[in-house]
Design a protein around this motif. Structure first.
Motif, PDB file in Angstrom:
ATOM      1  N   THR A 131       0.828  -1.208   0.000  1.00  0.00           N
ATOM      2  CA  THR A 131       0.000   0.000   0.000  1.00  0.00           C
ATOM      3  C   THR A 131       0.862   1.257   0.000  1.00  0.00           C
ATOM      4  O   THR A 131       0.501   2.276  -0.592  1.00  0.00           O
ATOM      5  CB  THR A 131      -0.932   0.006   1.225  1.00  0.00           C
ATOM      6  OG1 THR A 131      -1.759  -1.157   1.177  1.00  0.00           O
ATOM      7  CG2 THR A 131      -1.814   1.245   1.238  1.00  0.00           C
ATOM      8  N   TYR A 132       2.013   1.188   0.640  1.00  0.00           N
ATOM      9  CA  TYR A 132       2.883   2.361   0.791  1.00  0.00           C
ATOM     10  C   TYR A 132       4.143   2.266  -0.069  1.00  0.00           C
ATOM     11  O   TYR A 132       5.036   3.109   0.061  1.00  0.00           O
ATOM     12  CB  TYR A 132       3.280   2.516   2.264  1.00  0.00           C
ATOM     13  CG  TYR A 132       2.104   2.770   3.168  1.00  0.00           C
ATOM     14  CD1 TYR A 132       1.598   4.054   3.350  1.00  0.00           C
ATOM     15  CD2 TYR A 132       1.467   1.713   3.826  1.00  0.00           C
ATOM     16  CE1 TYR A 132       0.501   4.291   4.170  1.00  0.00           C
ATOM     17  CE2 TYR A 132       0.365   1.942   4.651  1.00  0.00           C
ATOM     18  CZ  TYR A 132      -0.117   3.229   4.814  1.00  0.00           C
ATOM     19  OH  TYR A 132      -1.201   3.440   5.616  1.00  0.00           O
ATOM     20  N   GLU A 185       5.310   5.282  -1.996  1.00  0.00           N
ATOM     21  CA  GLU A 185       5.701   6.367  -1.095  1.00  0.00           C
ATOM     22  C   GLU A 185       7.092   6.093  -0.507  1.00  0.00           C
ATOM     23  O   GLU A 185       7.899   7.002  -0.347  1.00  0.00           O
ATOM     24  CB  GLU A 185       4.669   6.509   0.023  1.00  0.00           C
ATOM     25  CG  GLU A 185       4.889   7.712   0.903  1.00  0.00           C
ATOM     26  CD  GLU A 185       3.707   7.976   1.838  1.00  0.00           C
ATOM     27  OE1 GLU A 185       3.875   8.797   2.764  1.00  0.00           O
ATOM     28  OE2 GLU A 185       2.636   7.371   1.645  1.00  0.00           O
ATOM     29  N   THR A 196       8.247   9.785   5.596  1.00  0.00           N
ATOM     30  CA  THR A 196       7.366  10.715   4.906  1.00  0.00           C
ATOM     31  C   THR A 196       6.316  11.193   5.904  1.00  0.00           C
ATOM     32  O   THR A 196       6.364  10.852   7.091  1.00  0.00           O
ATOM     33  CB  THR A 196       6.668  10.047   3.710  1.00  0.00           C
ATOM     34  OG1 THR A 196       5.706   9.089   4.206  1.00  0.00           O
ATOM     35  CG2 THR A 196       7.662   9.337   2.802  1.00  0.00           C
ATOM     36  N   ASN A 251       3.449  10.140   6.146  1.00  0.00           N
ATOM     37  CA  ASN A 251       2.586   9.027   6.546  1.00  0.00           C
ATOM     38  C   ASN A 251       3.299   7.850   7.195  1.00  0.00           C
ATOM     39  O   ASN A 251       2.682   7.102   7.959  1.00  0.00           O
ATOM     40  CB  ASN A 251       1.821   8.507   5.324  1.00  0.00           C
ATOM     41  CG  ASN A 251       0.951   9.569   4.705  1.00  0.00           C
ATOM     42  OD1 ASN A 251       0.163  10.209   5.387  1.00  0.00           O
ATOM     43  ND2 ASN A 251       1.090   9.772   3.395  1.00  0.00           N
ATOM     44  N   ILE A 252       4.589   7.661   6.875  1.00  0.00           N
ATOM     45  CA  ILE A 252       5.271   6.440   7.338  1.00  0.00           C
ATOM     46  C   ILE A 252       6.703   6.714   7.773  1.00  0.00           C
ATOM     47  O   ILE A 252       7.297   7.731   7.424  1.00  0.00           O
ATOM     48  CB  ILE A 252       5.274   5.355   6.232  1.00  0.00           C
ATOM     49  CG1 ILE A 252       5.965   5.868   4.934  1.00  0.00           C
ATOM     50  CG2 ILE A 252       3.865   4.888   5.924  1.00  0.00           C
ATOM     51  CD1 ILE A 252       7.426   5.546   4.823  1.00  0.00           C
ATOM     52  N   ILE A 263       3.246   3.009  10.444  1.00  0.00           N
ATOM     53  CA  ILE A 263       2.165   3.742   9.793  1.00  0.00           C
ATOM     54  C   ILE A 263       1.637   4.753  10.810  1.00  0.00           C
ATOM     55  O   ILE A 263       0.985   4.386  11.793  1.00  0.00           O
ATOM     56  CB  ILE A 263       1.057   2.787   9.321  1.00  0.00           C
ATOM     57  CG1 ILE A 263       1.667   1.714   8.401  1.00  0.00           C
ATOM     58  CG2 ILE A 263      -0.038   3.557   8.587  1.00  0.00           C
ATOM     59  CD1 ILE A 263       0.735   0.573   8.098  1.00  0.00           C
TER      60      ILE A 263
END
Length: 246
Positions: free
Chosen positions: A14-15, A18, A163, A165-166, A189
């Protein structure tokens, strides 16, 4: 790819884009080695979410991307559409089964993909397959990590990737009794306050060994670089980038 490796990529799929966004220097490197992209047929091994493959077809190439992980591959199929771009599930050990001899002008294997093969014999099998599906004069371009440096200096962690998000934490565990090294990751996460942890084994493939295997597979004009900018290989740098010719 082992079951543990497949589970790892599914868990971060999913990441993935990114964590590992498109690197324009990869595209520049390929263009430098191939010249004009228009009409050239390229095989992208370990294409993941298809970021590089899409940039290559935008530049005029015809690209086939293969990956073993269904979750990454589905993202590529769904998000990177182009009439000259094909994605399919494929094993880098089965190139001669899945493709015709002398089908491609270039074979790419970036993203440390090659060391997911857990023996030198399997690496040689992959390289022989790549040589078979390349046209005469075709280029094999590889990017992995510099295990001369990593193992020589016992580098225990790779740079943190963070980032909005993570946070992606990567560590190595070494063994004196094996050419394999443990690769441990933690994907934090932030919004979920949740961590996905994995560990798998990778082949610590040194430059001299890789060069010998490339020569055995029939490649010539083998060049090693410290990065996609083509700086000289050797010393305390993490990438190892390879260019060679059938």
């Amino acid at each position: 790819m082992t079951d543990a490796q497949n589970i790892f990529y599914t868990s971060i799929s999913t990441y993935y884009s990114e964590i590992f966004p498109f690197n324009p220097m990869q595209l520049k490197f390929v263009k430098n080695k191939l010249g004009e992209l228009y009409g050239k047929s390229i095989l992208d091994i370990g294409c993941a979410t298809g970021e590089l493959a899409f940039q290559l077809v935008t530049g005029g190439a015809e690209v086939t991307g293969i990956d073993l992980n269904e979750d990454l591959l589905q993202q590529a199929i769904s998000n990177k559409k182009h009439e000259k771009l094909t994605f399919q599930q494929g094993n880098m050990l089965e190139l001669t089964t899945d493709f015709k001899a002398q089908q491609f002008e270039a074979v790419l294997c970036f993203g440390n993909t090659l060391v997911h093969l857990n023996s030198e014999a399997l690496v040689l099998q992959m390289l022989v397959g790549a040589e078979t599906v390349l046209k005469p004069g075709g280029k094999l371009l590889i990017q992995l990590l510099n295990y001369d440096y990593i193992c020589g200096q016992r580098v225990e962690a790779l740079p943190l990737i963070e980032t909005e998000n993570i946070r992606f934490i990567r560590r190595y565990n070494f063994s004196d009794d094996s050419e394999l090294i443990g690769f441990q990751t933690d994907l934090e996460i932030k919004a979920e306050n949740h961590t996905v942890s994995n560990e798998t084994s990778l082949l610590a493939l040194k430059s001299e060994t890789l060069k010998a295997l490339l020569e055995k597979a029939g490649f010539r004009n083998i060049e090693f670089y410290a990065n996609f900018k083509q700086d000289a290989f050797g010393g305390k740098h993490l990438p190892l980038v390879v260019s060679c010719e059938k």
